[in-house]
Design a protein around this motif. Structure first.
Motif, short mmCIF file in Angstrom:
data_model
loop_
_atom_site.label_atom_id
_atom_site.label_comp_id
_atom_site.label_asym_id
_atom_site.label_seq_id
_atom_site.Cartn_x
_atom_site.Cartn_y
_atom_site.Cartn_z
N GLU A 230 120.95 113.93 23.84
CA GLU A 230 119.65 113.50 23.79
C GLU A 230 119.33 112.08 24.21
OE1 GLU A 230 118.03 115.01 20.74
OE2 GLU A 230 119.57 116.51 20.33
N GLU A 241 110.13 107.03 23.53
CA GLU A 241 109.91 108.60 23.85
C GLU A 241 111.45 108.86 23.44
OE1 GLU A 241 108.77 109.85 27.51
OE2 GLU A 241 108.71 112.09 26.92
N GLN A 242 111.66 110.22 22.96
CA GLN A 242 112.61 110.64 22.49
C GLN A 242 112.77 112.15 22.71
OE1 GLN A 242 113.87 109.79 18.31
NE2 GLN A 242 115.99 109.90 18.82
N ALA A 243 114.04 112.77 23.08
CA ALA A 243 113.74 114.21 23.62
C ALA A 243 115.23 114.60 23.95
CB ALA A 243 112.78 114.61 24.58
N GLU A 247 114.83 118.08 28.52
CA GLU A 247 113.17 117.55 28.64
C GLU A 247 112.79 116.40 29.12
OE1 GLU A 247 112.22 119.95 25.22
OE2 GLU A 247 109.99 119.08 25.16
N ILE A 248 113.55 115.32 28.77
CA ILE A 248 113.49 114.10 29.19
C ILE A 248 113.10 114.10 30.94
CG2 ILE A 248 114.31 111.96 29.77
CD1 ILE A 248 113.22 111.43 27.25
N PRO A 252 109.00 114.36 31.00
CA PRO A 252 108.70 113.21 30.22
C PRO A 252 107.19 112.81 29.97
CG PRO A 252 109.09 112.66 32.75
CD PRO A 252 109.26 114.14 32.40
N ARG A 253 106.87 112.27 28.87
CA ARG A 253 105.55 112.34 28.50
C ARG A 253 104.92 110.90 28.63
NH1 ARG A 253 103.04 116.64 26.26
NH2 ARG A 253 101.16 115.73 26.85
N GLY A 315 106.97 118.64 21.25
CA GLY A 315 107.89 119.89 21.46
C GLY A 315 108.62 119.93 20.35
N HIS A 318 110.87 116.76 20.55
CA HIS A 318 110.29 115.87 21.61
C HIS A 318 109.40 114.94 21.13
CE1 HIS A 318 108.92 115.15 25.90
NE2 HIS A 318 109.15 114.16 25.50
N THR A 319 109.45 113.59 20.80
CA THR A 319 108.69 112.84 20.26
C THR A 319 108.31 111.79 21.31
OG1 THR A 319 110.12 111.47 19.26
CG2 THR A 319 109.15 113.11 17.89
N VAL A 320 107.11 111.48 21.35
CA VAL A 320 106.64 110.21 22.23
C VAL A 320 105.46 109.23 21.48
CG1 VAL A 320 104.96 111.73 23.47
CG2 VAL A 320 105.77 109.62 24.73
#
Lengths: 333, 292
Positions: A230, A241-243, A247-248, A252-253, A315, A318-320
């Motif tokens: 993670e 951001e955390q994923a 995914e990162i 990346p978002r 996601g 996945h948080t941003v």
């Protein structure tokens, strides 16, 4: 993270806040950080200097000294809140069930004690072992982390070891009680590249063996790619951001994460132009409004400058925290 | 570390013995230490090596010059043997400088450790109390102490002890603060070590170096100070032999018989110099910038 709720996280941090009272006002070094880690996972906390990575983990173990102060939040470790438990309870957990590895191996060992004494200290303190037994165990641990002829060297002082060796000794000491949570604060930053790879391999190997949780602070995305499950990206005291690691890197978002990854890609591939993130890191001082990254962000809107963004799910895990959440393809900022 | 030929037992060497080995490997320091050993031997063996009784008039005349018949350094103004008095004076000068400095250092290290490690209010309170002691000029303090206890050896020692305390504590506190910030202290705290163990095993051995160097240099200074207080009559009383008092006694005949003043004066200077040189050498050896 909610989707993985059936697994009980080893560590669950909610809304952690740490302030430093300095002359110019209140410095929000950690400003509402939340995360949790499940058993057997590796979490990397990424961010530039001053983003609050180290203060976050120091706060968990209540190692913050004046003028700093943990002012809010919870950090639940196996059902108990690390931030409110008694000093004695905490002292019993530190070094036994949670232990820590520091950045600079040259200063993190006591020059006045033999390495055997330092590796066995936790065993004597937390396991009630006698000196002799603990020293014998220390020899085993030193062998495990790759110190050659540990039996002879256990009575040597740190001064007779190289930086890489000393970091191995630190790891042996940190793992002596088989902690469920190992925190590593930039464990490879002070080492040369070949040594970095060896230490990372060692950490990964030992982590898999004990099946504990590793929380690693780093600013090196290469390290992240090679070890993390993670990733949590911090900027100016907040999580942006955390994923999961794949995914990162793939999608990346947050513009800041995108900027970090773009710079690394440019370094790997000479044909790509280098796009440094313009400006300097924001200092989380005093009352704050809007997104801390807005002044450096190419996507910033008026909303960004006025409203603080909160973490949103984009996601399955996945948080941003971004109002714009630009598409990962438009990588430059 | 010849590991192959010497299978190490569990505790073959301590940090202390390793430091000792390093110090004794330094030739200039060893030479200085030999000089100090000679001085200490002279003090201890005074009754054996002294040619005469220091308190009795043994010469035919007072103020006889150096090299007079049977008296190597001549006689003083009461026809006593100057050599015997100088030898016996070594005892008092060493005791009066070393004992209070060692005592003050011990207490200072304890206070400095506490203040430097605890910080905050504890630190502020302890330092505020010591700042009061900073205000005492040593001569005035000695006069005050003498007013209570009467002049004598103890008066000088108490005065020196009180005057040194705040200075050495400052050094001990600063040194403790520096060591406390090192990562290994943080690491020990993160490993759950109790405060007592951290202080004794992690902070003390790493902060003590600069304090010992400073204290050694102070001994040299205190020899001069103690002699000064004796010169003023606050120290040991006649007829006891003491370098400072001897200088005072000789000052009356400085013009005609300067050696009566110069011999004890030279001893004061040389002894003070010796301690200063030892302190300087220790400082060089412990200086981390010079490496090891």
């Amino acid at each position: 993270m909610k989707d993985l709720a059936q697994v009980e996280p080893i560590l669950n941090v909610r809304d952690l806040r740490t302030h430093f009272e300095i002359k110019r006002g209140k410095l929000h070094a950690v400003d509402g950080v939340s995360f949790s880690v499940n058993p057997g996972r590796v979490l990397c906390i990424v961010g530039e200097s001053g983003s609050g990575k180290s203060v976050t983990v120091m706060s968990l173990l209540r190692l913050i000294r004046r003028p700093g102060k943990v002012t809010g939040g919870t950090a639940v470790f196996h059902g108990d809140d690390l931030l409110t438990m008694s000093r004695q309870q905490l002292a019993d957990i530190r070094g036994d069930r949670i232990s820590m590895i520091f950045q600079n191996p040259l200063t993190s060992l006591n020059p006045a004690l033999t390495i055997g004494d330092q590796v066995s200290e936790g065993l004597i303190l937390h396991r009630g072992m006698g000196r002799r037994e603990a020293q014998a165990e220390a020899v085993k641990l030193l062998r495990q982390v790759g110190i050659p002829s540990p039996k002879e060297r256990v009575t040597d002082y740190p001064a007779s070891f190289s930086g890489g060796m000393r970091q191995r000794i630190m790891i042996a000491a940190a793992l002596s009680c088989k902690p469920e949570l190992l925190i590593a604060d930039e464990p490879t930053t002070a080492l040369d590249v070949s040594m970095q790879a060896q230490i990372l391999d060692l950490l990964k190997e030992l982590q898999a063996e004990i099946n504990n949780v590793l929380v690693m602070i780093t600013h090196d995305l290469g390290v992240v790619a090679s070890i993390a499950d993670e990733v949590m990206v911090m900027y100016s005291g907040k999580v942006v951001e955390q994923a999961p690691v794949r995914e990162i890197f793939a999608a990346p978002r947050h513009p800041y994460t995108q900027g970090l990854i773009a710079t690394v890609r440019a370094l790997d591939d000479a044909s790509r132009p280098l796009h440094p993130i313009p400006g300097t890191p924001a200092i989380p001082l005093g009352q704050r409004m809007g997104c801390a990254f807005a002044p450096r962000c190419g996507f910033a809107t008026d909303q960004c400058r006025l409203e603080t963004p909160h973490l949103e799910l984009v996601g399955s895990a996945h948080t941003v925290a971004c109002h714009v959440k630009p598409d990962p393809d438009r990588t430059h900022v | 570390m010849t590991a192959a030929t010497n299978p190490a037992p569990l505790r073959p060497k301590s940090a202390l013995s390793e430091t000792m080995a390093r110090l004794l490997g330094d030739k200039p320091l060893v030479r200085l230490l030999i000089c100090l050993a000679v001085l200490v031997l002279v003090a201890v063996l005074a009754p054996v090596i002294s040619p005469h009784d220091p308190l009795k008039a043994v010469a035919d005349l007072s103020n006889m010059p150096i090299g007079s018949d049977g008296l190597l350094l001549g006689s003083d103004n009461q026809a006593r043997d100057l050599l015997a008095r100088t030898i016996y004076g070594t005892r008092i000068s060493l005791v009066v400088a070393i004992v209070p400095t060692v005592a003050a250092t011990t207490l200072s290290v304890a206070i400095g450790l506490l203040a430097g490690y605890a910080g905050g209010r504890v630190d502020a309170a302890l330092m505020a109390v010591l700042d009061v002691f900073f205000a005492f000029p040593i001569v005035l303090l000695a006069i005050a102490v003498a007013g209570v206890m009467g002049p004598g050896l103890l008066t000088i020692m108490v005065s020196i002890f009180v005057v040194l305390l705040p200075y050495i504590t400052r050094v001990a506190r600063t040194s403790t603060m520096q060591v406390t910030q090192r990562t290994y202290v943080e690491a020990a705290r993160s490993a759950g070590a109790p405060a007592g163990a951290i202080l004794v095993r992690y902070v003390l051995p790493n902060m003590i170096g600069p304090v010992l160097v400073y204290a050694t240099t102070l001994i040299g200074l205190m020899i001069v100070v103690a002699s000064g207080l004796s010169f003023l009559g606050l120290g040991v009383q006649p007829p006891t032999a003491d370098w400072g008092a001897m200088v005072a006694e000789g000052s009356g005949v400085l013009r005609g018989s300067p050696h009566v003043t110069f011999v004890p004066g030279a001893m004061i200077v040389l002894t003070a110099l010796l301690f200063n040189l030892i302190g300087d050498r220790l400082r060089d050896l412990f200086d981390p910038r010079k490496g090891s």
